[in-house]
Every structure is written in C-alpha cells, then in structure tokens.
Design a protein around this motif. Structure first.
Motif, PDB file in Angstrom:
ATOM      1  N   GLU A 137      36.244   7.939  41.393  1.00  0.00           N
ATOM      2  CA  GLU A 137      35.158   6.760  40.970  1.00  0.00           C
ATOM      3  C   GLU A 137      33.595   7.229  41.055  1.00  0.00           C
ATOM      4  OE1 GLU A 137      35.835   3.662  43.525  1.00  0.00           O
ATOM      5  OE2 GLU A 137      38.078   3.927  43.861  1.00  0.00           O
ATOM      6  N   TRP A 172      30.438   0.188  37.626  1.00  0.00           N
ATOM      7  CA  TRP A 172      31.347   1.095  38.431  1.00  0.00           C
ATOM      8  C   TRP A 172      32.530   1.568  37.457  1.00  0.00           C
ATOM      9  CZ3 TRP A 172      36.791   0.382  38.365  1.00  0.00           C
ATOM     10  CH2 TRP A 172      37.509   1.049  39.354  1.00  0.00           C
ATOM     11  N   GLU A 187      36.021   4.318  36.857  1.00  0.00           N
ATOM     12  CA  GLU A 187      36.979   5.329  37.648  1.00  0.00           C
ATOM     13  C   GLU A 187      37.615   6.042  36.301  1.00  0.00           C
ATOM     14  OE1 GLU A 187      40.748   4.062  39.997  1.00  0.00           O
ATOM     15  OE2 GLU A 187      41.184   3.903  37.872  1.00  0.00           O
ATOM     16  N   ARG A 242      41.055   8.874  35.517  1.00  0.00           N
ATOM     17  CA  ARG A 242      42.159   9.512  35.840  1.00  0.00           C
ATOM     18  C   ARG A 242      42.677  10.525  34.788  1.00  0.00           C
ATOM     19  NH1 ARG A 242      45.893   4.991  38.762  1.00  0.00           N
ATOM     20  NH2 ARG A 242      43.831   3.692  40.068  1.00  0.00           N
ATOM     21  N   TYR A 297      36.436   0.654  33.632  1.00  0.00           N
ATOM     22  CA  TYR A 297      35.334   0.491  33.977  1.00  0.00           C
ATOM     23  C   TYR A 297      35.087  -1.184  34.355  1.00  0.00           C
ATOM     24  CZ  TYR A 297      33.312  -0.932  29.650  1.00  0.00           C
ATOM     25  OH  TYR A 297      33.187  -1.491  28.289  1.00  0.00           O
TER      26      TYR A 297
END
Length: 278
Positions: A2, A14, A16, A18, A56
C-alpha cells in the motif's frame, strides 16, 4: 503493498498493488462512491497470479483525499496519475460502472497508456451512435432519491446493504451477510461510513463524447450483466457497437455487483481478454 500517490495538488490517493511488479499491469477502476476495496480480494488475487494488479480509492472514497472540487472527468485523469506515480507506462484497465465511463475517457484521451480495456456494468458515453441506451430502473432511481437523507450509522449500514441487494438484480441469491461484511470492511478502511453523494455532485460536463469512440483501436471487452438495474440491457450491446472492434461477453445472472457467484465466470472472461491484449 500500500502507498499514497499524488495525482494533483493536494490530492493524494490510496493505492494497493498485488502480484509480480515485473508483470504487465492491470489497473482496476471502481464505480461511484466506492472504495477500491469493493473489488473483491478473490478476484484481485486471481488476477495477481499473472499480473501486477493495482486498485485504488477515488477522491472522496476510502483513504484518499476528500472535499476537493473536481469534475467527474478529473477522476479519469487521476487514473493516469496513479499509473504515473507507480512508474507504469501502459496497463490493462478494467472499469466497472462509473469506472467504465472513466475508462472510456482514457480510451479517448490516453489511448497510448492502455494495453486493453474491459468495461463492466456500464453504458456508452452520451452521443454514441444509435438509439439512446436505457437508464436505471424506476425502482433504483426512487431508492437513490433517499441517499441524502440523514441516518445514524446503524440505519446507514442497513441502507447500504439494501442498496447492494437492489443492485445485485433478481437472478442470483446473495446472503445479506456478504454485503454487511463488505460495508464493514470498507468502513474500517475509510475511518467510518463516508457520504455516498460526492461523485453525484461533481461537475458532469465533458462526458458527451460517444461519437468519438469508433476510433478506439486497442482490444476492448464489454461485459454484459443481464440482471443489471443500473445499466440494463441493451446498454452493453450499444457500448460494444459504439467502439470499433469491441467484443461483447455475458456473465450469466450478473447484476450491478460482484458477489461470489459471478467472480469465477468474470475472472475467466477478463483473463482471456488480458491474454490477447499483451
């Protein structure tokens, strides 16, 4: 992983990630008033097995900047800012609902940044050729009219769970506990139940660009949700017709939501499309 990415002055989003940082990127763009966490972990993790997956929070959702003045089209520019902030030159972009409209703007204004586009539960931009696509159901419009009414947290949670029930359509049964868990998770992530109205109040100008869509020349998949009350059929067909070379695929039973029952079939069609757009 993050992090926060600055996409405009005083606007931090924000984000993230993966998956393998060296793999082709997939940017997930969620709908109005929805945190990126509304993309289910099961779907994100499956895509992350072969891709660098990014989700996001839009402005005024989740942990991202709140209270700024913007037009809805600025949220498309934010998506480009997320790619810039992560050092991603080109990405597969998957947009749902309002996220699908934003992805259509990316196809028109930032085509060089897209490997492919997947448009889920959305319709064509205003001005697309052919008859206008139908709008949301009367039942859903009446329910949306109650959105600004004051409620305590318990009543607000109940309203949101009912909202998901209606969005889900009438073809697939979903345990209401699934929606409760989703909203509680988003609330914990966001620091409370954020207002659902800011995106509806944003400047809506600059979206009447449907006549330009025929020039799009990257692979585009349009996912039709037959039980969608927000963008009911034939929205998906009209959208596919408006975009040159777009492919239309139906996910049986799907409404305007991502319950467990649709995640496998949806992932199947998305992965197939991504493989062709590398």
């Amino acid at each position: 992983m993050e992090r926060f990415v600055t996409v405009a002055p005083d606007v931090d989003l924000w984000v993230e990630e993966r998956g393998d940082p060296g793999a082709p990127a997939v940017l997930l763009v969620m709908g109005a008033a929805s945190s990126g966490l509304v993309w289910p972990d099961a779907l994100v993790d499956r895509l992350a097995a072969g891709y660098r997956v990014v989700r996001y929070d839009h402005r005024d959702t989740g942990r991202s900047a709140r209270g700024t003045t913007y037009a809805l089209r600025d949220l498309a520019t934010d998506a480009v800012g997320v790619l810039d902030g992560l050092g991603i030159d080109r990405a597969h972009v998957v947009g749902m609902s309002m996220g699908g409209l934003l992805t259509q703007l990316l196809l028109l204004d930032h085509l060089e940044r897209l490997r492919s586009a997947t448009l889920v539960c959305t319709g064509p931009l205003v001005g697309a050729p052919g008859d206008p696509a139908p709008g949301p159901s009367d039942d859903l419009l009446a329910f949306w009219a109650t959105m600004p009414e004051p409620r305590d947290d318990e009543s607000e949670l109940a309203w949101r769970v009912e909202h998901w029930r209606r969005l889900n359509g009438d073809q697939l049964e979903v345990d209401p506990a699934e929606w409760v868990a989703l909203e509680q998770r988003v609330s914990e992530h966001s620091g409370g139940l954020l207002p659902a109205t800011p995106h509806a109040m944003a400047d809506q100008s600059g979206l009447a660009r449907g006549a330009e869509q025929a020039r799009v020349d990257v692979p585009v998949l349009v996912v039709q949700a037959p039980a969608d009350p927000a963008y009911p059929p034939p929205n998906a067909q009209r959208l596919a017709d408006a975009i040159g070379g777009a492919r239309l695929v139906t996910v049986p039973g799907m409404g305007h939501a991502l319950p467990p029952a649709v995640l496998g079939p949806l992932a199947d069609v998305v992965e197939d499309h991504l493989a062709g757009g590398r």
